[in-house]
Design a protein around this motif. Structure first.
Motif, short mmCIF file in Angstrom:
data_model
loop_
_atom_site.label_atom_id
_atom_site.label_comp_id
_atom_site.label_asym_id
_atom_site.label_seq_id
_atom_site.Cartn_x
_atom_site.Cartn_y
_atom_site.Cartn_z
N GLY A 203 50.30 36.94 35.18
CA GLY A 203 49.70 36.75 36.49
C GLY A 203 49.82 35.34 37.05
O GLY A 203 49.54 35.12 38.23
N ALA A 204 50.22 34.38 36.24
CA ALA A 204 50.29 32.99 36.71
C ALA A 204 51.42 32.79 37.73
O ALA A 204 51.25 32.04 38.70
CB ALA A 204 50.49 32.04 35.54
N ILE B 24 51.09 31.22 41.46
CA ILE B 24 51.87 30.07 41.89
C ILE B 24 52.57 30.38 43.21
O ILE B 24 52.57 29.56 44.14
CB ILE B 24 52.89 29.65 40.80
CG1 ILE B 24 52.15 29.09 39.59
CG2 ILE B 24 53.90 28.63 41.35
CD1 ILE B 24 53.02 28.91 38.37
N ALA B 25 53.14 31.57 43.33
CA ALA B 25 53.80 31.97 44.57
C ALA B 25 52.80 32.04 45.72
O ALA B 25 53.10 31.60 46.84
CB ALA B 25 54.49 33.33 44.38
N LEU B 26 51.62 32.59 45.46
CA LEU B 26 50.59 32.63 46.50
C LEU B 26 50.14 31.24 46.91
O LEU B 26 49.87 30.98 48.08
CB LEU B 26 49.40 33.46 46.03
CG LEU B 26 49.57 34.97 46.08
CD1 LEU B 26 48.41 35.67 45.40
CD2 LEU B 26 49.69 35.44 47.52
N MET B 27 50.07 30.34 45.95
CA MET B 27 49.68 28.95 46.25
C MET B 27 50.72 28.30 47.16
O MET B 27 50.35 27.59 48.10
CB MET B 27 49.55 28.17 44.95
CG MET B 27 49.01 26.82 45.14
SD MET B 27 47.30 26.93 45.58
CE MET B 27 46.68 25.58 44.70
N VAL B 28 51.99 28.55 46.91
CA VAL B 28 53.04 28.02 47.77
C VAL B 28 52.90 28.59 49.18
O VAL B 28 53.01 27.87 50.18
CB VAL B 28 54.44 28.31 47.18
CG1 VAL B 28 55.54 28.00 48.17
CG2 VAL B 28 54.64 27.52 45.90
N LEU B 29 52.62 29.89 49.30
CA LEU B 29 52.42 30.51 50.61
C LEU B 29 51.21 29.92 51.33
O LEU B 29 51.22 29.74 52.55
CB LEU B 29 52.28 32.02 50.47
CG LEU B 29 53.54 32.78 50.09
CD1 LEU B 29 53.25 34.26 49.87
CD2 LEU B 29 54.60 32.60 51.15
N ILE B 30 50.15 29.63 50.60
CA ILE B 30 48.96 29.03 51.20
C ILE B 30 49.30 27.65 51.76
O ILE B 30 48.90 27.30 52.88
CB ILE B 30 47.80 28.94 50.17
CG1 ILE B 30 47.26 30.33 49.88
CG2 ILE B 30 46.69 28.02 50.67
CD1 ILE B 30 46.30 30.40 48.71
N VAL B 31 50.05 26.86 51.01
CA VAL B 31 50.42 25.52 51.47
C VAL B 31 51.34 25.60 52.69
O VAL B 31 51.18 24.84 53.66
CB VAL B 31 51.08 24.71 50.33
CG1 VAL B 31 51.69 23.41 50.84
CG2 VAL B 31 50.07 24.43 49.24
N VAL C 284 42.34 29.06 48.17
CA VAL C 284 42.61 28.56 46.81
C VAL C 284 41.43 28.87 45.90
O VAL C 284 41.61 29.25 44.74
CB VAL C 284 42.92 27.04 46.84
CG1 VAL C 284 42.96 26.47 45.43
CG2 VAL C 284 44.24 26.80 47.54
N GLY C 285 40.22 28.72 46.40
CA GLY C 285 39.03 29.07 45.61
C GLY C 285 39.05 30.52 45.19
O GLY C 285 38.74 30.86 44.04
N ARG C 286 39.43 31.41 46.11
CA ARG C 286 39.53 32.83 45.78
C ARG C 286 40.67 33.09 44.81
O ARG C 286 40.58 33.95 43.95
CB ARG C 286 39.73 33.66 47.05
CG ARG C 286 38.50 33.82 47.87
CD ARG C 286 37.43 34.60 47.16
NE ARG C 286 37.91 35.91 46.80
CZ ARG C 286 37.56 36.57 45.70
NH1 ARG C 286 36.71 36.06 44.86
NH2 ARG C 286 38.06 37.75 45.44
N LEU C 287 41.73 32.35 44.96
CA LEU C 287 42.89 32.51 44.07
C LEU C 287 42.51 32.23 42.62
O LEU C 287 43.05 32.83 41.70
CB LEU C 287 44.00 31.55 44.53
CG LEU C 287 45.40 31.77 43.98
CD1 LEU C 287 45.92 33.14 44.35
CD2 LEU C 287 46.33 30.72 44.53
#
Length: 147
Positions: free
Chosen positions: A69-70, A74-81, A104-107
C-alpha cells in the motif's frame, strides 16, 4: 540494480547539480532583499550535496521494499502536491494549504475532523507567519474579498 545508499547519494548529487544550474542565474528586476533569490537554491543544493557525498562514500545499506500500500500512498501524495500547485493561485494560500494538509492527514489515516482542523490551523498559521513575520506576499484567492 538494487537500490541502496550509494544509489540515493548519487541521485542526491544529481539533484543538487540541477539546483545549482537552476538557481545560478536567478535574478529579480528589482532588489528587494540584500541576498537575492539565488541564495535559497544554492544553500539547499549545498546541503543536499553534502548528504549525497556522505551516502555515496559510506553507502552499501540495501533498501527494504516498501510495505503493501505504500506505493499507492506515494502516488496519491504526488497528486496532492500537483493539485496544490495547480489550485494555489485560484484558491489562495490558506484554502489550498488547508485542503492539501487535510488530504495528507487522511492519507495517513487521520480522522476527518482532526485532519480538517489541522489543515485549517496550518493554513492560517503559515499564512500569518509568511505575511506578518517574513513579509512574503501570498495569494489570498477566494478569501481576498474578506481579508
Amino acid at each position: 540494480m538494487t537500490f541502496n545508499d550509494r544509489t540515493l547519494g548519487v541521485a542526491a548529487l544529481g539533484l543538487s547539480a540541477f539546483l545549482v544550474w537552476f538557481g545560478h542565474d536567478l535574478e529579480t528586476p528589482f532588489a528587494y532583499e540584500p541576498m537575492g533569490p539565488r541564495v535559497f537554491p544554492m544553500m539547499l543544493a549545498a546541503v543536499i550535496a553534502l548528504c549525497g557525498v556522505r551516502l555515496a562514500v559510506k553507502g552499501g545499506n540495501a533498501a527494504r521494499p516498501n510495505p503493501p500500500g505504500a506505493n499507492s500512498r506515494i502516488a496519491l501524495m504526488v497528486l496532492i502536491v500537483v493539485g496544490y500547485a495547480c489550485l494555489f493561485q485560484l484558491l489562495g494560500f490558506i484554502i489550498a494549504t488547508a485542503l492539501a494538509t487535510a488530504c495528507v492527514g487522511r492519507l495517513f489515516d487521520g480522522p476527518w475532523i482532526r485532519s480538517a482542523i489541522g489543515g485549517i490551523v496550518m493554513g492560517v498559521c503559515l499564512y500569518l507567519l509568511f505575511d506578518l513575520v517574513l513579509d512574503v506576499v501570498l495569494p489570498l484567492g477566494m478569501l481576498e474579498a474578506w481579508l
